[in-house]
Design an enzyme around this catalytic site. Sequence first.
Site, PDB file in Angstrom:
ATOM      1  N   HIS A  77       0.806  -0.930   0.037  1.00 40.38           N
ATOM      2  CA  HIS A  77       0.067  -0.302   0.181  1.00 40.38           C
ATOM      3  C   HIS A  77       0.873   1.088   0.266  1.00 40.38           C
ATOM      4  O   HIS A  77       0.861   1.460   0.820  1.00 40.38           O
ATOM      5  CB  HIS A  77      -0.511  -0.551   1.407  1.00 40.38           C
ATOM      6  N   PHE A  78       1.365   1.551  -1.081  1.00 39.65           N
ATOM      7  CA  PHE A  78       1.900   0.656  -2.200  1.00 39.65           C
ATOM      8  C   PHE A  78       3.417   1.011  -2.339  1.00 39.65           C
ATOM      9  O   PHE A  78       4.018   1.603  -2.537  1.00 39.65           O
ATOM     10  CB  PHE A  78       1.309   1.776  -3.285  1.00 39.65           C
TER      11      PHE A  78
END
Length: 171
Positions: A77-78
């Site tokens: 993420h991410f």
Amino acid sequence: MSTLSEVKAPTSTEQPATNEATTPPEIKTTFTSEEIQKLLPHRYPFLLVDKIIDYTPGKQAVGIKNVTINEPHFTGHFPDRPLMPGVLIVEAMAQVGGIVMTQLPGLEGGLFVFAGIDKVRFRRQVVPGDQLVMTVELLWIKQRRFGKMQARAEVDGQLAAEGELMFSLIN
């Protein structure tokens, strides 16, 4: 002048004079990571409060979360742009609220869980290196089982997230 042998020691039924009756118990206003772990059931990687820097019994708490790249959620993420998931910001605020709830008279040691969230808004990204400062204020508690709190999370004085959190005591 008296000598040591002339000073009468208290007998087994006498108690030395202390000022305990006149000194009120000290109110704890901060909590370390170790103390938080005694109050909340969460553990790594889900314990999201590093310390409580200000606590007003029955009213509010201010907690700190130091956000680091080593946290497992940043792997996905991410990968190229790590952002703290909003749901974890809300959970971190709720854990600060849990400190307030578990310290209410007669409810010490109770397990409080989410009963709902309202009006949650995200205003700023939270990234590795940020220090999340969360302020959670108790709005009301009913029947000693349900509570509602107002929560805010800030980074560098900028609002990152805010909302209302509801809690329920489970047995």
